[in-house]
Design an enzyme around this catalytic site. Structure first.
Site, short mmCIF file in Angstrom:
data_model
loop_
_atom_site.label_atom_id
_atom_site.label_comp_id
_atom_site.label_asym_id
_atom_site.label_seq_id
_atom_site.Cartn_x
_atom_site.Cartn_y
_atom_site.Cartn_z
N GLU A 191 -11.16 -16.72 -7.08
CA GLU A 191 -9.78 -17.18 -7.23
C GLU A 191 -9.03 -16.36 -8.27
O GLU A 191 -7.84 -16.03 -8.09
CB GLU A 191 -9.75 -18.66 -7.59
CG GLU A 191 -10.15 -19.56 -6.43
CD GLU A 191 -10.11 -21.04 -6.80
OE1 GLU A 191 -9.89 -21.35 -7.98
OE2 GLU A 191 -10.31 -21.86 -5.88
N HIS A 226 -4.02 -24.25 -2.04
CA HIS A 226 -4.88 -25.43 -2.04
C HIS A 226 -4.36 -26.54 -1.13
O HIS A 226 -5.05 -27.53 -0.91
CB HIS A 226 -5.02 -25.98 -3.47
CG HIS A 226 -5.96 -25.17 -4.33
ND1 HIS A 226 -5.60 -23.97 -4.88
CD2 HIS A 226 -7.24 -25.40 -4.71
CE1 HIS A 226 -6.62 -23.49 -5.58
NE2 HIS A 226 -7.62 -24.33 -5.48
#
Length: 331
Positions: A191, A226
């Site tokens: 990430e 997300h």
């Protein structure tokens, strides 16, 4: 014909170590690259992961392994494409792509800031929770019937690394190992490379935004990435209201956290440091206020714990602004 891709790949890897004269991209150039990285990161979970794997629980080790493979491919491709997208001439003077992406320290960068600065800064924020863990170990050692059977350090080890009750099945142990590996190693590395290392340098290079503004813009990609979890929750039968609330909270939390690590990346130029900070924060989780419950064994320390929480937050904030602070250097 089959040997052609190998020299091409070798050339792309070599360009990462060469000097990069970074262009000043337009906003749309930087935005499209950032959006492409974010979309590919999420899309790979559906395109590169077989449907039979996607039907497994997201905590299944095989599912985690496939998702790790998919997002690793996206990170690798994003890094290899970067010189082609933003370097005008690899032979000109300038820092290498690896330095610009924070994967390698620039000349004159202190190793403290490159590796540990943001981590030390994050630890201060968790001064309260860390104090609570230390007090839990103290109470555990004191409550042992035979004081010689468990000293403080053994109690602290038991608090930090609790052993499961009974004898879990090997499959359960394997599942828990992969869940921890995902949270503490895989997610922080992938990430941060994708959403900080690859997205922030182009936005800064446009010259259109103050670094503080970039620290807030870049996390929007991270937060939106997300939101695809909402579709999974709805497929699993979760109510629309609960899904919307949980998704909104996750978007807010990931955006705020993303703003912090983006700011830390801009200040340190180190993706390694923010990976370590991300891993630590994932390990600690959200701070608990359970000690405020009168039924808690820690309630007798609640005043001291509140002070520790407030002191940690105060020093954490000081680390952003004080010019003498050594946690986040001024760029």
């Amino acid at each position: 014909m089959s040997a052609t891709p190998t020299p091409l790949l070798a050339f792309q890897v070599e360009t990462l170590f060469q000097s990069c004269h970074h262009i000043q991209p337009s906003f749309w150039h930087a935005f499209c690259y950032g959006f492409g990285v974010a979309a590919a990161f999420v899309g790979s979970l559906y395109i590169l992961v077989p449907s039979r794997i996607r039907r497994l629980d997201r905590d299944d080790p095989l599912h985690i392994q496939w998702r790790t493979f998919a997002t690793s491919v996206v990170c690798l491709v994003s890094i290899l494409v970067y010189p082609w997208s933003f370097c005008a001439d690899s032979s000109s003077e300038g820092e290498s792509v690896l330095v610009r992406l924070g994967l390698w320290p620039s000349q004159g960068t202190g190793l403290w800031h490159f590796f540990l600065g943001p981590l030390a800064h994050s630890v201060l924020l968790y001064l309260g929770p860390i104090t609570m863990l230390l007090l839990q170990a103290k109470l555990m050692a004191e409550s042992t019937a035979d004081p010689s059977a468990m000293d403080y350090w053994e109690a602290l080890k038991a608090v930090l690394f609790p052993t499961p009750l009974g004898q879990p099945a090997p499959e359960q142990l394997e599942r828990e190992r992969w869940i921890k590996l995902r949270a503490k190693v895989i997610a922080p590395i992938l990430e941060e490379i994708a959403f900080r290392g690859c997205l922030i340098p182009p936005l800064l290079a446009t010259g259109l935004f103050h670094p503080a503004a970039v620290a807030w813009i870049a996390p929007l990609f991270f937060g939106l990435a997300h939101c695809h979890h909402a579709a999974l929750r709805l497929q699993q039968g979760e109510s629309l209201q609960k899904t919307l609330l949980s998704t909104a909270f996750q978007f807010l939390y990931t955006t705020l956290f993303g703003a912090y690590v983006s700011f830390a990346f801009i200040r340190t130029g180190s993706i390694v440091a923010v990976i370590l900070s991300h891993s630590f924060c994932n390990t600690m989780g959200l701070p608990s206020a359970a000690f405020l419950d009168r039924r808690s064994s820690l309630y007798k320390y609640h005043i001291d714990l509140v002070k520790a929480y407030l002191l940690g937050v105060a020093i954490f904030v000081w680390g952003f602004f004080d010019p003498l602070a050594t946690f986040l250097p001024r760029k």
